[in-house]
Design a protein around this motif. Sequence first.
Motif, PDB file in Angstrom:
ATOM      1  N   PRO A   1       0.817  -1.224   0.000  1.00 29.11           N
ATOM      2  CA  PRO A   1       0.000   0.000   0.000  1.00 29.11           C
ATOM      3  C   PRO A   1       0.847   1.268   0.000  1.00 29.11           C
ATOM      4  N   SER A   2       2.022   1.204   0.655  1.00 25.88           N
ATOM      5  CA  SER A   2       2.914   2.358   0.692  1.00 25.88           C
ATOM      6  C   SER A   2       3.423   2.695  -0.704  1.00 25.88           C
ATOM      7  N   LEU A   3       3.822   1.671  -1.462  1.00 29.84           N
ATOM      8  CA  LEU A   3       4.299   1.898  -2.827  1.00 29.84           C
ATOM      9  C   LEU A   3       3.177   2.409  -3.721  1.00 29.84           C
ATOM     10  N   ARG A   4       1.963   1.859  -3.539  1.00 29.91           N
ATOM     11  CA  ARG A   4       0.810   2.301  -4.325  1.00 29.91           C
ATOM     12  C   ARG A   4       0.605   3.803  -4.136  1.00 29.91           C
ATOM     13  N   LEU A   5       0.663   4.244  -2.862  1.00 28.82           N
ATOM     14  CA  LEU A   5       0.472   5.660  -2.543  1.00 28.82           C
ATOM     15  C   LEU A   5       1.590   6.515  -3.119  1.00 28.82           C
ATOM     16  N   LEU A   6       2.820   6.011  -3.013  1.00 33.87           N
ATOM     17  CA  LEU A   6       3.978   6.751  -3.499  1.00 33.87           C
ATOM     18  C   LEU A   6       3.831   7.074  -4.981  1.00 33.87           C
ATOM     19  N   TYR A   7       3.413   6.085  -5.774  1.00 39.96           N
ATOM     20  CA  TYR A   7       3.264   6.311  -7.204  1.00 39.96           C
ATOM     21  C   TYR A   7       2.027   7.135  -7.524  1.00 39.96           C
ATOM     22  N   LEU A   8       0.975   6.995  -6.688  1.00 44.04           N
ATOM     23  CA  LEU A   8      -0.235   7.805  -6.860  1.00 44.04           C
ATOM     24  C   LEU A   8       0.076   9.285  -6.633  1.00 44.04           C
ATOM     25  N   LEU A   9       0.906   9.585  -5.632  1.00 42.13           N
ATOM     26  CA  LEU A   9       1.274  10.967  -5.324  1.00 42.13           C
ATOM     27  C   LEU A   9       2.105  11.583  -6.444  1.00 42.13           C
ATOM     28  N   ASP A  10       2.819  10.735  -7.176  1.00 43.24           N
ATOM     29  CA  ASP A  10       3.732  11.218  -8.198  1.00 43.24           C
ATOM     30  C   ASP A  10       3.049  11.427  -9.537  1.00 43.24           C
ATOM     31  N   GLU A  11       1.815  10.942  -9.642  1.00 43.31           N
ATOM     32  CA  GLU A  11       1.102  10.995 -10.931  1.00 43.31           C
ATOM     33  C   GLU A  11       0.614  12.405 -11.223  1.00 43.31           C
ATOM     34  N   ILE A  12       0.867  12.884 -12.457  1.00 44.26           N
ATOM     35  CA  ILE A  12       0.370  14.200 -12.865  1.00 44.26           C
ATOM     36  C   ILE A  12      -0.834  13.973 -13.784  1.00 44.26           C
ATOM     37  N   ASN A  13      -2.018  14.406 -13.350  1.00 42.83           N
ATOM     38  CA  ASN A  13      -3.259  14.081 -14.068  1.00 42.83           C
ATOM     39  C   ASN A  13      -3.761  15.244 -14.927  1.00 42.83           C
ATOM     40  N   GLU A  14      -3.071  15.531 -16.020  1.00 47.03           N
ATOM     41  CA  GLU A  14      -3.473  16.604 -16.927  1.00 47.03           C
ATOM     42  C   GLU A  14      -3.952  17.845 -16.179  1.00 47.03           C
ATOM     43  N   PRO A  15      -3.059  18.571 -15.527  1.00 50.81           N
ATOM     44  CA  PRO A  15      -3.463  19.724 -14.732  1.00 50.81           C
ATOM     45  C   PRO A  15      -4.051  20.843 -15.585  1.00 50.81           C
ATOM     46  N   SER A  16      -5.065  21.538 -15.038  1.00 47.91           N
ATOM     47  CA  SER A  16      -5.647  22.639 -15.813  1.00 47.91           C
ATOM     48  C   SER A  16      -4.912  23.948 -15.567  1.00 47.91           C
ATOM     49  N   ILE A  17      -4.267  24.103 -14.397  1.00 46.93           N
ATOM     50  CA  ILE A  17      -3.406  25.274 -14.235  1.00 46.93           C
ATOM     51  C   ILE A  17      -2.142  24.895 -13.485  1.00 46.93           C
ATOM     52  N   THR A  18      -1.144  25.734 -13.626  1.00 44.29           N
ATOM     53  CA  THR A  18       0.152  25.511 -12.990  1.00 44.29           C
ATOM     54  C   THR A  18       0.498  26.712 -12.121  1.00 44.29           C
ATOM     55  N   LEU A  19       0.942  26.435 -10.916  1.00 47.82           N
ATOM     56  CA  LEU A  19       1.405  27.498 -10.018  1.00 47.82           C
ATOM     57  C   LEU A  19       2.868  27.236  -9.710  1.00 47.82           C
ATOM     58  N   LYS A  20       3.687  28.275  -9.856  1.00 51.91           N
ATOM     59  CA  LYS A  20       5.098  28.114  -9.522  1.00 51.91           C
ATOM     60  C   LYS A  20       5.355  28.827  -8.208  1.00 51.91           C
ATOM     61  N   SER A  21       5.983  28.148  -7.263  1.00 58.30           N
ATOM     62  CA  SER A  21       6.270  28.810  -5.994  1.00 58.30           C
ATOM     63  C   SER A  21       7.761  28.751  -5.722  1.00 58.30           C
ATOM     64  N   ILE A  22       8.302  29.892  -5.368  1.00 58.26           N
ATOM     65  CA  ILE A  22       9.746  30.024  -5.167  1.00 58.26           C
ATOM     66  C   ILE A  22      10.015  30.396  -3.720  1.00 58.26           C
ATOM     67  N   GLY A  23      10.821  29.621  -3.050  1.00 55.94           N
ATOM     68  CA  GLY A  23      11.161  29.889  -1.659  1.00 55.94           C
ATOM     69  C   GLY A  23      12.307  30.867  -1.548  1.00 55.94           C
ATOM     70  N   HIS A  24      12.146  31.847  -0.656  1.00 53.99           N
ATOM     71  CA  HIS A  24      13.216  32.808  -0.390  1.00 53.99           C
ATOM     72  C   HIS A  24      13.409  32.871   1.124  1.00 53.99           C
TER      73      HIS A  24
END
Length: 226
Positions: free
Chosen positions: A79-102
């Motif tokens: 189940p841990s591996l299943r979740l790991l790959y699920l979290l990594d999946e990019i599902n055709e996003p409709s918008i993108t936000l870029k965040s930069i740490g300072h």
Amino acid sequence: MSTWANLGLQDSASPLMEQLIFFHDHALLILVMITVLVGYLMFMLFFNNYVNRFLLHGQMIEMIWTILPAIILLFIAFPSLRLLYLLDEINEPSITLKSIGHQWYWSYEYSDFNDIEFDSYMIPTNELSTDGFRLLDVDNRIVLPMNSQIRILVTAADVIHSWTIPALGVKVDGTPGRLNQTNFFINRPGLFYGQCSEICGANHSFMPIVIESVPINYFIKWITNN
Ligand code: CUA
């Protein structure tokens, strides 16, 4: 967000966080079962009356208590591996936000739209309004549409930061010279609070993240007025 005496996980606001909570509960249940069994065996050892003084080996029991824990661990590993790959999946996003740490604030860019970028600083306690959350509110919030796949790109300008929103199950390091991505889906309107979670210097505690989740028509209105 977390409020008084909330020791567990926050309520989930995304499908991935819901799965993470299910996995947490599943792993905890296995942990409790192991603890009870081992605790029982250790407790019973105190009342051992040494009936097996001449016992020197037991091939079968050693086989069982080697293989059985390995099988139990598989019930966590898969189940841990299943979740790991699920979290990594990019599902055709409709918008993108870029965040930069300072050091020590976040800046954001809505790369799908022309020239929408801003800095987001924590509101200091002495400037906080009475309904504000101390050390958690920012001057410029991120506005995002609910019920849409959102891609987030994270990077940093100086040292390593981490863009973390507990209720959405997002935690991505922003590293100078690298661009990390993840995605999430917010399934209700509201305010979602997060904090940097990479020890990034003296004011590490003072670079919170606030997401304002709104219906998509409100988001379009916001983006056109910016
Ligand atoms: Cu940025 Cu800690």
